[in-house]
Design a protein around this motif. Structure first.
Motif, mmCIF file in Angstrom:
data_model
loop_
_atom_site.group_PDB
_atom_site.id
_atom_site.type_symbol
_atom_site.label_atom_id
_atom_site.label_comp_id
_atom_site.label_asym_id
_atom_site.label_seq_id
_atom_site.Cartn_x
_atom_site.Cartn_y
_atom_site.Cartn_z
ATOM 1 N N TYR A 52 0.784 -1.266 0.016
ATOM 2 C CA TYR A 52 0.045 0.121 -0.164
ATOM 3 C C TYR A 52 0.762 1.184 0.274
ATOM 4 O O TYR A 52 1.973 1.233 0.365
ATOM 5 C CB TYR A 52 -1.045 -0.092 1.390
ATOM 6 N N THR A 53 0.393 2.271 -0.511
ATOM 7 C CA THR A 53 0.988 3.710 -0.242
ATOM 8 C C THR A 53 0.165 4.557 0.407
ATOM 9 O O THR A 53 -1.173 4.485 0.341
ATOM 10 C CB THR A 53 1.223 4.113 -1.591
ATOM 11 N N LYS A 54 0.563 5.331 1.239
ATOM 12 C CA LYS A 54 -0.239 6.381 2.118
ATOM 13 C C LYS A 54 0.172 7.688 1.467
ATOM 14 O O LYS A 54 1.218 8.205 1.561
ATOM 15 C CB LYS A 54 0.364 6.528 3.445
ATOM 16 N N LEU A 55 -1.084 8.288 1.250
ATOM 17 C CA LEU A 55 -1.069 9.720 0.718
ATOM 18 C C LEU A 55 -1.338 10.503 1.896
ATOM 19 O O LEU A 55 -2.557 10.786 2.271
ATOM 20 C CB LEU A 55 -1.974 9.782 -0.531
ATOM 21 N N PRO A 56 -0.541 11.279 2.420
ATOM 22 C CA PRO A 56 -1.056 12.067 3.867
ATOM 23 C C PRO A 56 -1.779 13.242 3.162
ATOM 24 O O PRO A 56 -1.847 13.728 2.243
ATOM 25 C CB PRO A 56 0.304 12.522 4.063
ATOM 26 N N SER A 57 -2.607 13.687 4.505
ATOM 27 C CA SER A 57 -3.400 14.853 3.952
ATOM 28 C C SER A 57 -2.453 16.301 3.515
ATOM 29 O O SER A 57 -1.573 16.120 3.932
ATOM 30 C CB SER A 57 -4.065 15.495 5.118
ATOM 31 N N GLN A 58 -3.046 16.939 2.850
ATOM 32 C CA GLN A 58 -2.389 18.289 2.297
ATOM 33 C C GLN A 58 -3.209 19.310 2.644
ATOM 34 O O GLN A 58 -4.465 19.366 2.481
ATOM 35 C CB GLN A 58 -1.933 18.116 0.916
ATOM 36 N N LYS A 59 -2.600 20.536 2.718
ATOM 37 C CA LYS A 59 -3.331 21.730 2.636
ATOM 38 C C LYS A 59 -3.112 22.339 1.258
ATOM 39 O O LYS A 59 -2.163 22.631 0.899
ATOM 40 C CB LYS A 59 -2.894 22.567 3.695
ATOM 41 N N LEU A 60 -4.212 22.687 0.655
ATOM 42 C CA LEU A 60 -4.311 23.134 -0.589
ATOM 43 C C LEU A 60 -4.934 24.531 -0.834
ATOM 44 O O LEU A 60 -6.164 24.524 -0.006
ATOM 45 C CB LEU A 60 -5.117 22.183 -1.632
ATOM 46 N N GLU A 61 -4.559 25.306 -1.563
ATOM 47 C CA GLU A 61 -5.227 26.744 -1.581
ATOM 48 C C GLU A 61 -6.188 26.731 -2.793
ATOM 49 O O GLU A 61 -5.994 26.232 -3.818
ATOM 50 C CB GLU A 61 -4.297 27.873 -2.011
ATOM 51 N N VAL A 62 -7.646 26.958 -2.488
ATOM 52 C CA VAL A 62 -8.400 26.982 -3.311
ATOM 53 C C VAL A 62 -8.801 28.387 -4.128
ATOM 54 O O VAL A 62 -9.017 29.331 -3.130
ATOM 55 C CB VAL A 62 -9.927 26.419 -2.853
ATOM 56 N N GLU A 63 -8.716 28.420 -5.260
ATOM 57 C CA GLU A 63 -8.862 29.824 -5.853
ATOM 58 C C GLU A 63 -10.221 30.361 -5.805
ATOM 59 O O GLU A 63 -10.221 31.559 -5.644
ATOM 60 C CB GLU A 63 -8.179 29.857 -7.222
ATOM 61 N N ASN A 64 -11.252 29.626 -6.157
ATOM 62 C CA ASN A 64 -12.406 29.923 -6.095
ATOM 63 C C ASN A 64 -13.359 29.229 -5.248
ATOM 64 O O ASN A 64 -14.042 28.312 -5.317
ATOM 65 C CB ASN A 64 -12.954 29.874 -7.631
ATOM 66 N N PRO A 65 -13.508 29.775 -3.912
ATOM 67 C CA PRO A 65 -14.075 29.087 -2.662
ATOM 68 C C PRO A 65 -15.539 28.970 -2.969
ATOM 69 O O PRO A 65 -16.174 28.145 -2.308
ATOM 70 C CB PRO A 65 -13.758 29.833 -1.403
ATOM 71 N N SER A 66 -16.025 29.921 -3.859
ATOM 72 C CA SER A 66 -17.631 29.869 -4.263
ATOM 73 C C SER A 66 -17.844 28.545 -4.642
ATOM 74 O O SER A 66 -19.123 28.190 -4.644
ATOM 75 C CB SER A 66 -18.009 31.147 -5.030
ATOM 76 N N LEU A 67 -17.189 28.033 -5.356
ATOM 77 C CA LEU A 67 -17.421 26.616 -6.173
ATOM 78 C C LEU A 67 -17.465 25.476 -5.206
ATOM 79 O O LEU A 67 -18.201 24.628 -5.527
ATOM 80 C CB LEU A 67 -16.232 26.049 -7.109
ATOM 81 N N ASP A 68 -17.098 25.683 -3.893
ATOM 82 C CA ASP A 68 -17.143 24.627 -2.759
ATOM 83 C C ASP A 68 -18.318 24.925 -1.951
ATOM 84 O O ASP A 68 -18.414 24.280 -1.227
ATOM 85 C CB ASP A 68 -15.932 24.520 -2.059
ATOM 86 N N ASP A 69 -19.090 26.184 -2.161
ATOM 87 C CA ASP A 69 -20.000 26.551 -1.169
ATOM 88 C C ASP A 69 -21.435 25.990 -1.530
ATOM 89 O O ASP A 69 -21.804 25.960 -2.434
ATOM 90 C CB ASP A 69 -20.302 27.838 -1.410
ATOM 91 N N HIS A 70 -21.984 24.931 -0.708
ATOM 92 C CA HIS A 70 -22.902 23.999 -0.855
ATOM 93 C C HIS A 70 -23.924 24.545 0.351
ATOM 94 O O HIS A 70 -24.942 23.653 0.579
ATOM 95 C CB HIS A 70 -22.722 22.662 -0.576
ATOM 96 N N SER A 71 -24.149 25.809 0.336
ATOM 97 C CA SER A 71 -25.103 26.507 1.542
ATOM 98 C C SER A 71 -26.165 26.863 0.998
ATOM 99 O O SER A 71 -27.334 27.352 1.451
ATOM 100 C CB SER A 71 -24.379 27.577 2.005
ATOM 101 N N TYR A 72 -26.639 26.589 -0.568
ATOM 102 C CA TYR A 72 -27.626 27.170 -1.133
ATOM 103 C C TYR A 72 -28.959 26.390 -0.832
ATOM 104 O O TYR A 72 -28.953 25.214 -0.303
ATOM 105 C CB TYR A 72 -27.535 27.080 -2.585
#
Length: 72
Positions: A52-72
């Motif tokens: 197996y390979t382990k892919l550790p968590s990463q912190k990524l910068e999201v350029e357009n956070p409105s695309l991840d907004d599911h508050s509608y």
């Protein structure tokens, strides 16, 4: 906006990926089950063929956070 990914695992039999993106909380059960299956089933795989390979968590910068907004 900074978004953190989850730690995930990819499982291999010989050099072929047989399961991918398994969450960390499911790792132990999945790894134990795969090793048991290889021992019980009559296949060309041996326990030594599993890895197996382990892919550790990463912190990524999201350029357009409105695309991840599911508050509608």
């Amino acid at each position: 906006m900074i978004k953190e990914t989850e730690t995930v695992y990819h499982f291999y039999a010989k050099d072929q990926c047989i399961m991918h993106s398994v969450k960390e909380e499911d790792f132990k059960v999945t790894w134990t089950t795969l090793k048991a299956m290889v021992g019980l089933m009559h296949t060309s795989y041996k326990e030594e063929d599993l890895s197996y390979t382990k892919l550790p968590s990463q912190k990524l910068e999201v350029e357009n956070p409105s695309l991840d907004d599911h508050s509608y």
